[in-house]
Enzyme design. Structure first.
Site, PDB file in Angstrom:
ATOM      1  N   TYR A 131      -1.108  -0.769  10.260  1.00  0.00           N
ATOM      2  CA  TYR A 131      -1.349  -1.344   8.927  1.00  0.00           C
ATOM      3  C   TYR A 131      -0.089  -1.230   8.071  1.00  0.00           C
ATOM      4  CZ  TYR A 131      -3.504  -1.769   4.253  1.00  0.00           C
ATOM      5  OH  TYR A 131      -3.835  -2.139   2.965  1.00  0.00           O
ATOM      6  N   SER A 165       0.853  -1.187   0.000  1.00  0.00           N
ATOM      7  CA  SER A 165       0.000   0.000   0.000  1.00  0.00           C
ATOM      8  C   SER A 165       0.890   1.238   0.000  1.00  0.00           C
ATOM      9  CB  SER A 165      -0.858   0.003   1.260  1.00  0.00           C
ATOM     10  OG  SER A 165      -1.414   1.285   1.469  1.00  0.00           O
TER      11      SER A 165
HETATM   12  O1  GFB Z   1      -9.558   7.522   2.160  1.00  0.00           O
HETATM   13  P1  GFB Z   1      -9.184   7.823   3.582  1.00  0.00           P
HETATM   14  O2  GFB Z   1     -10.054   7.260   4.620  1.00  0.00           O
HETATM   15  O3  GFB Z   1      -7.730   7.311   3.877  1.00  0.00           O
HETATM   16  O4  GFB Z   1      -9.151   9.411   3.780  1.00  0.00           O
HETATM   17  P2  GFB Z   1      -6.211   7.801   3.754  1.00  0.00           P
HETATM   18  C1  GFB Z   1      -8.543  10.284   2.867  1.00  0.00           C
HETATM   19  C2  GFB Z   1      -8.825  11.729   3.256  1.00  0.00           C
HETATM   20  O5  GFB Z   1     -10.204  12.015   3.002  1.00  0.00           O
HETATM   21  C3  GFB Z   1      -8.581  12.082   4.726  1.00  0.00           C
HETATM   22  C4  GFB Z   1     -10.767  12.683   4.112  1.00  0.00           C
HETATM   23  O6  GFB Z   1      -8.002  13.364   4.800  1.00  0.00           O
HETATM   24  C5  GFB Z   1     -10.001  12.097   5.302  1.00  0.00           C
HETATM   25  O7  GFB Z   1     -10.120  12.925   6.450  1.00  0.00           O
HETATM   26  N1  GFB Z   1     -12.234  12.465   4.160  1.00  0.00           N
HETATM   27  C6  GFB Z   1     -13.171  13.425   3.983  1.00  0.00           C
HETATM   28  C7  GFB Z   1     -12.863  11.297   4.394  1.00  0.00           C
HETATM   29  N2  GFB Z   1     -14.395  12.923   4.134  1.00  0.00           N
HETATM   30  C8  GFB Z   1     -14.247  11.587   4.385  1.00  0.00           C
HETATM   31  C9  GFB Z   1     -15.184  10.533   4.626  1.00  0.00           C
HETATM   32  O8  GFB Z   1     -16.400  10.717   4.663  1.00  0.00           O
HETATM   33  N3  GFB Z   1     -14.641   9.290   4.826  1.00  0.00           N
HETATM   34  C10 GFB Z   1     -13.287   9.058   4.801  1.00  0.00           C
HETATM   35  N4  GFB Z   1     -12.849   7.802   4.976  1.00  0.00           N
HETATM   36  N5  GFB Z   1     -12.387  10.060   4.607  1.00  0.00           N
HETATM   37  C11 GFB Z   1      -5.875   5.293   4.167  1.00  0.00           C
HETATM   38  C12 GFB Z   1      -5.135   4.477   5.185  1.00  0.00           C
HETATM   39  O9  GFB Z   1      -5.479   6.572   4.406  1.00  0.00           O
HETATM   40  O10 GFB Z   1      -5.548   4.988   2.830  1.00  0.00           O
HETATM   41  C13 GFB Z   1      -5.013   3.063   4.816  1.00  0.00           C
HETATM   42  O11 GFB Z   1      -5.731   4.676   6.435  1.00  0.00           O
HETATM   43  C14 GFB Z   1      -4.693   2.839   3.366  1.00  0.00           C
HETATM   44  O12 GFB Z   1      -4.040   2.503   5.620  1.00  0.00           O
HETATM   45  C15 GFB Z   1      -5.549   3.669   2.465  1.00  0.00           C
HETATM   46  O13 GFB Z   1      -3.345   3.109   3.095  1.00  0.00           O
HETATM   47  C16 GFB Z   1      -5.176   3.558   0.987  1.00  0.00           C
HETATM   48  O14 GFB Z   1      -5.796   7.966   2.321  1.00  0.00           O
HETATM   49  O15 GFB Z   1      -5.939   8.960   4.632  1.00  0.00           O
END
Ligand code: GFB
Length: 301
Positions: free
Chosen positions: A129, A100
């Protein structure tokens, strides 16, 4: 194929099938718990797979990572350790491990080259992770060095596509925003709340492109060094929200929830190594999101 029911695994299975591969070994987690070493060893000894795509993982968005750190590190470490070791012992010809982009340092130079791995501190929200995924990379390299196994590791960027997780607590941002904008439009809500500042930059890739790249690398890449898989293009979370807002046709406001974490500020992969081998993604972000929105059951029932 380990992990064929997930978004990534199911995309690789679709790709293998249209490419003419029909002798696929697919076991769901109900049939074989991949965290159980005995069961994994038995499976490999009995079935003797020749090529392994290691797409089995416990994955999730920023909150799921923060709230279930033990499950994220335990499940991923156990599955990787069991499968990589069993692959070596049973004589697998080649194994492709999916890591990842979160394995790279939080404040890495951008775009992120493969050699930046382990050059700085990780992002706190997904450190367990990331450490598990780094352990998977190290295992592939160690088994290659000590036993000569052709085990390769690929690092995909943030993914979306069919079979994504739409649970608003555990999903990634792209499926979460599709659902939020869709439901707000349906119910006539005037606003949609997005987490954090909206400023973080992310790179998004359709999982069909990822599957295509995985098959390409299974056929053409035999090095121990990790290789990035991405589009080389990025968007801020607010830009992403506006793209989705337009596709869904929502006309209200976007509001930020500053109490939620931003995570890493920027995460753009350098994909020159992959491009140099002759592979490039095909699905543009807007086109890919539109495709998901018009085909996903949740939005079309
Ligand atoms: O996609 P996401 O959850 O993961 O969040 P990461 C990306 C960004 O989108 C963060 C914002 O800055 C979140 O705060 N965001 C805005 C939201 N609204 C939302 C919402 O409704 N839901 C979510 N989920 N986010 C993950 C890792 O990081 O990426 C994993 O935690 C993995 O380990 C994955 O690597 C690919 O990109 O921040």
């Amino acid at each position: 194929m380990a992990g064929h029911t997930g978004m990534v695994g199911s995309a690789i299975v679709r790709k293998l099938k249209v490419s003419g591969f029909d002798n696929l070994l697919l076991k769901s987690s109900n049939e074989v718990d991949l965290r159980n070493q005995l069961l994994v060893n038995e499976l490999f000894e009995k079935e003797k797979p020749e090529y392994v795509f290691l797409a089995a993982a416990k994955a999730g968005g920023i909150l799921a990572n923060r709230e279930q750190p033990a499950d994220f590190i335990y499940d991923n470490l156990m599955m990787e350790a069991n499968i990589i070791n069993a692959a070596y012992k049973s004589g697998v010809r080649k194994l492709l491990f999916l890591g990842s982009s979160c394995i790279y340092p939080k404040h890495s130079e951008q775009p992120i080259k493969e050699e930046y791995l382990l050059s700085g501190k990780l992002e706190e929200t997904n450190q367990p992770y990331a450490v598990a995924k780094i352990a998977g990379v190290e295992m592939c390299q160690a088994y290659r060095r000590q036993y000569g196994g052709n085990f390769i590791s690929v690092m995909p960027t943030n993914l979306y596509g069919p079979n994504d997780n739409y649970d608003l607590q555990t999903s990634h941002v792209l499926p979460a925003l599709l659902r939020k904008f869709h439901e707000a439009k349906q119910s006539g809500d005037g606003k949609v709340v997005i987490w954090g500042s909206g400023k973080p930059l992310r790179e998004f890739m359709h999982v069909n492109d990822l599957a295509d790249a995985c098959l390409f690398l299974m056929e053409n890449y035999n090095e121990g060094d990790i290789i990035n898989i991405g589009t080389g293009q990025e968007a801020s979370i607010v830009e992403l929200a506006n793209i989705i807002k337009n596709i869904v046709g929502f006309e209200g406001e976007i509001e930020m929830d500053a109490a939620k974490p931003d995570g890493t500020p920027r995460k753009l992969l350098d994909v020159s190594k992959l491009h140099g081998l002759g592979w490039k993604h095909k699905i543009a972000l807007e086109e890919g999101i539109r495709q998901v929105y018009t085909t996903e059951k949740l939005f079309n029932s």
